[in-house]
Scaffold this active site. Structure first.
Site, PDB file in Angstrom:
ATOM      1  N   GLU A  62       0.715  -1.389  -0.016  1.00  0.00           N
ATOM      2  CA  GLU A  62       0.095  -0.122  -0.009  1.00  0.00           C
ATOM      3  C   GLU A  62       0.914   1.286   0.039  1.00  0.00           C
ATOM      4  O   GLU A  62       0.586   2.215  -0.635  1.00  0.00           O
ATOM      5  CB  GLU A  62      -0.964  -0.117   1.169  1.00  0.00           C
ATOM      6  N   ASP A  63       1.945   1.121   0.705  1.00  0.00           N
ATOM      7  CA  ASP A  63       2.903   2.599   1.080  1.00  0.00           C
ATOM      8  C   ASP A  63       4.106   2.509   0.525  1.00  0.00           C
ATOM      9  O   ASP A  63       4.829   3.575   0.442  1.00  0.00           O
ATOM     10  CB  ASP A  63       2.820   2.754   2.401  1.00  0.00           C
TER      11      ASP A  63
END
Length: 720
Positions: free
Chosen positions: A97-98
């Site tokens: 996600e990051d």
């Protein structure tokens, strides 16, 4: 300014140094040596090295390097003694996600199982949704679906949320309150539902503290003010019970505990009590070796302290939905102070604290993710069923909130099987809990042998029998009183399938009529023409195309032209028969509110997006103004038309006493039901009253009008 900045940097370095000692990889590895083999620990270290590289340069709002957060999440799960795969997923839970790391890279390095867990926890990209609420709901739905495949997904997410709640100081007050609300409404109840009591209590405490900081502080101080006397009494009770149990040969651990502040607050709010009226601020837990010792211990407790009989629960014989088992009794100590005593075995205590994690089985050759908790397995199966039955993510989340209930009732089937339901559940909720088909066919119920309506709320201990009928169907009105998500999903699913089935039948009739206008018919179309037409429109099959037409997503006259061969002439001057309306098409045929058509009226239809076919009276000004010739359909009434239809009448009459009673009596005599009455804002010698009534057809309507016109006070009766 420079001094303040320097102090902040120093505080950050101190905090980072402390966190490094507490949550460093070496500290985690030392903890894992207590229950994991060396090769598994080496895999966890490799995951840390990969995650540290990916998150390098990223910092949390609290100031420390980002990698300390996933390490802390892994530490929380390690304290629950979870397997290496779960710990690796915890360390990597934010890399997809990051960071730039792709799911494929995670799968290649650490295996598909880890990649599936990390992907399950990862949120969806908000840019592809219309609103933040929809993005959040879709991401949460994705999380729940992943959880049904592997429960470890939600364990990682709960640990992630717990650490985030522990470190909210870097957020604004508004953001803290928002995260706290979500925690109290979703994540703490999920922890409760899975029986992870230790995690649930801390989530509730932190959620309460950040959502209602002033209320939390008031309760904290009030609790401290009564601590002294209660703690001395608590120690006295511990010693008394320990000696009494030992004298009877029962080896027990007796320990006092303070109830968490959120539980106290919730009890005060739900039962409208003052703080001083909440008696069970402290309690005693008795842990023994065997089930029979629980009941023997109960007798010893009641021999030493007077029990409050109405405050006793046997959760050993009747476990909670999350698998929780214990005996709960409230007793009176000296000074009239009430204490709750919980008695359970060591195994029950472990399950109460760790819930589903206590059932975890990872033996060689066993399938990963196998559970020992049948109740949890049933709940996960129900979530999967709810996912399939409810496509709207916002509604799915609402259903889940409803399903995460804190209170339960226990009722019995006629054969003695216990069914556990949400507090306030009805007979229909009971029927769907037993079996979906039973819910779909129910018409009435017997509670303790007596007939009862389906919306009757059930009480613990009742025996319920459901009465069914072969042709019975769920009613949309049930949605107003249902209390369980399974029942609501079952009713909505049935209505949706019924709508699609009727839409397909209507769409087929509309298309056949439009083809008739072109000199064709469905029966005369070749397979190649059908396949070519479906490909042009991007529809997978004829039934899907029929449903799209019946629901108004496509217009039959335009669809019909896709089935024409490129060199086929269009028939001129040929008109197909009008489509016959039977009145039983249900959700896919709507009778317009602007003109209220009834059987016997000249009618036409208009295809409306999302509404299906809307039937208007011929000459309706609204349909003429808003519609177009392309979406207009010729209609007629079928010979076997049934049902009752809305009509609005305007009755102008002399404003005399008793007028309304006279008019309503005439409607009743004409076998006519009144749905609504609208009076004029001001009245004079003459008033015009509007009535919305039900009639069977045009002849019935004419009879109603004749009866009204015979009243002396009535000047005029008009159909709106």
């Amino acid at each position: 300014m420079e001094l303040t900045s320097g102090i902040n940097r120093l505080q950050t370095r101190i905090r980072t140094s402390r966190i490094s000692r507490e949550f460093g990889i070496d500290t985690l590895a030392e903890h894992l040596e207590g229950y994991l083999p060396e090769p598994a620990i080496a895999r966890v270290r490799a995951a840390y090295e990969f995650g540290e590289r990916q998150h390098r340069g990223q910092f949390r709002k609290t100031g420390e390097p980002y990698i300390y957060h996933p390490l802390a999440v892994a530490r929380i799960l390690a304290e629950m003694r979870l397997d290496a795969t779960t710990l690796i997923a915890a360390i990597l839970h934010d890399v997809i996600e990051d960071t730039d790391a792709a799911r494929e890279e995670v799968a290649k390095r650490f295996g598909k199982e880890v990649a599936d867990l990390v992907d399950g926890v990862s949120k969806l990209d908000k840019a592809q949704f219309h609103s933040r609420e929809q993005a959040t709901a879709e991401s949460f739905r994705k999380l729940m679906l992943a959880m049904t495949r592997d429960i470890r997904v939600i364990l990682v997410k709960l640990a992630d949320r717990l650490h985030n709640m522990r470190t909210l100081e870097g957020m604004t007050a508004k953001k803290r309150a928002s995260i706290a609300r979500e925690t109290l409404e979703i994540y703490a109840p999920i922890a409760r539902r899975l029986g992870i009591n230790s995690m649930r209590q801390e989530l509730e405490e932190l959620g309460f503290k950040n959502m209602y900081p002033r209320r939390y502080e008031v309760l904290r101080r009030a609790s401290q003010s009564v601590t002294g006397d209660r703690r001395s009494l608590l120690r006295e009770i511990e010693e008394t019970l320990s000696r009494a149990l030992a004298a009877e040969g029962i080896g027990a651990i007796v320990k006092g505990r303070r109830k968490n502040l959120y539980s106290i607050y919730r009890k005060m709010r739900e039962k409208h009590r003052r703080f001083l009226d909440v008696f069970d601020l402290y309690g005693v837990r008795v842990i023994v070796d065997a089930v029979d010792e629980c009941y023997r211990g109960l007798g010893i407790v009641h021999h030493r302290y007077r029990p409050i009989t109405e405050q006793f629960n046997d959760f050993i014989a009747n476990p909670k939905l999350n698998g929780y088992q214990s005996l709960h009794t409230t007793v009176m100590a000296r000074g009239g102070i009430k204490f709750e005593v919980q008695i359970r075995t060591r195994e029950m205590d472990q399950i109460a604290e760790s819930g589903i994690a206590a059932h975890w089985q990872y033996k060689l050759g066993e399938k990963a993710g196998k559970l020992g908790n049948l109740d949890a397995e049933e709940w996960l199966a129900h979530l999967a069923e709810m996912h399939e039955g409810e496509r709207d993510s916002l509604r799915f989340v609402d259903n889940l909130r409803m399903d995460l209930f804190p209170d339960e009732v226990y009722v019995f089937t006629p054969k003695g099987k216990i069914i556990r339901l949400a507090k306030g559940a009805t007979c229909v909720d009971f029927a769907y809990a037993v079996h979906t088909e039973l819910g779909d066919r129910c018409v009435a119920a017997r509670i303790e042998g007596h007939l009862a309506p389906l919306n009757s709320q059930l009480q613990s201990g009742q025996t319920v029998e459901i009465i069914t009928a072969k042709h019975a169907r769920p009613n949309a009105a049930w949605l107003h009183f249902l209390k369980t998500a399974k029942a609501r999903t079952g009713v909505r699913n049935f209505l949706k399938n019924q709508r699609e089935d009727k839409a397909q039948r209507l769409g087929e009739r509309l298309l056949d009529k439009s083809l008739g206008d072109l000199g064709l018919s469905l029966r005369r179309l070749s397979r190649s023409d059908i396949d070519r037409g479906l490909a042009e429109m991007g529809e997978p099959s004829l039934p899907a195309l029929y449903a799209a037409i019946g629901l108004g997503r496509r217009l039959a006259p335009l669809v019909a032209r896709h089935f024409l061969a490129s060199d086929a002439p269009v028939a001129k001057g040929r008109r197909a028969k009008p489509l016959a309306v039977e009145g039983t098409e249900g959700l896919v045929v709507e009778f317009a509110k602007c003109c209220h058509p009834v059987p016997g009226d000249a009618i036409h239809g208009q295809a409306s997006l999302g509404r299906g076919l809307v039937v208007h009276r011929f000459g309706c000004a609204y349909s003429t103004r808003k519609g177009s010739s392309a979406d207009r359909v010729e209609l007629t009434w079928a010979d076997n038309v049934t049902g009752e239809y809305d009509v609005e009448l305007r009755v102008t009459a002399s404003n005399k006493r008793g007028l309304l009673a006279t008019l309503t009596a005439k409607f009743a005599n004409a076998d006519c039901n009144i749905q609504n009455i609208v009076f004029p804002e001001s009245s004079g010698a003459l008033i015009t009253i509007r009535f919305l009534i039900d009639v069977r057809d045009r002849h019935h309507l004419a009879n109603v009008i004749r009866r009204l016109r015979r009243i002396n006070a009535v000047e005029r009766v008009e159909r709106s």
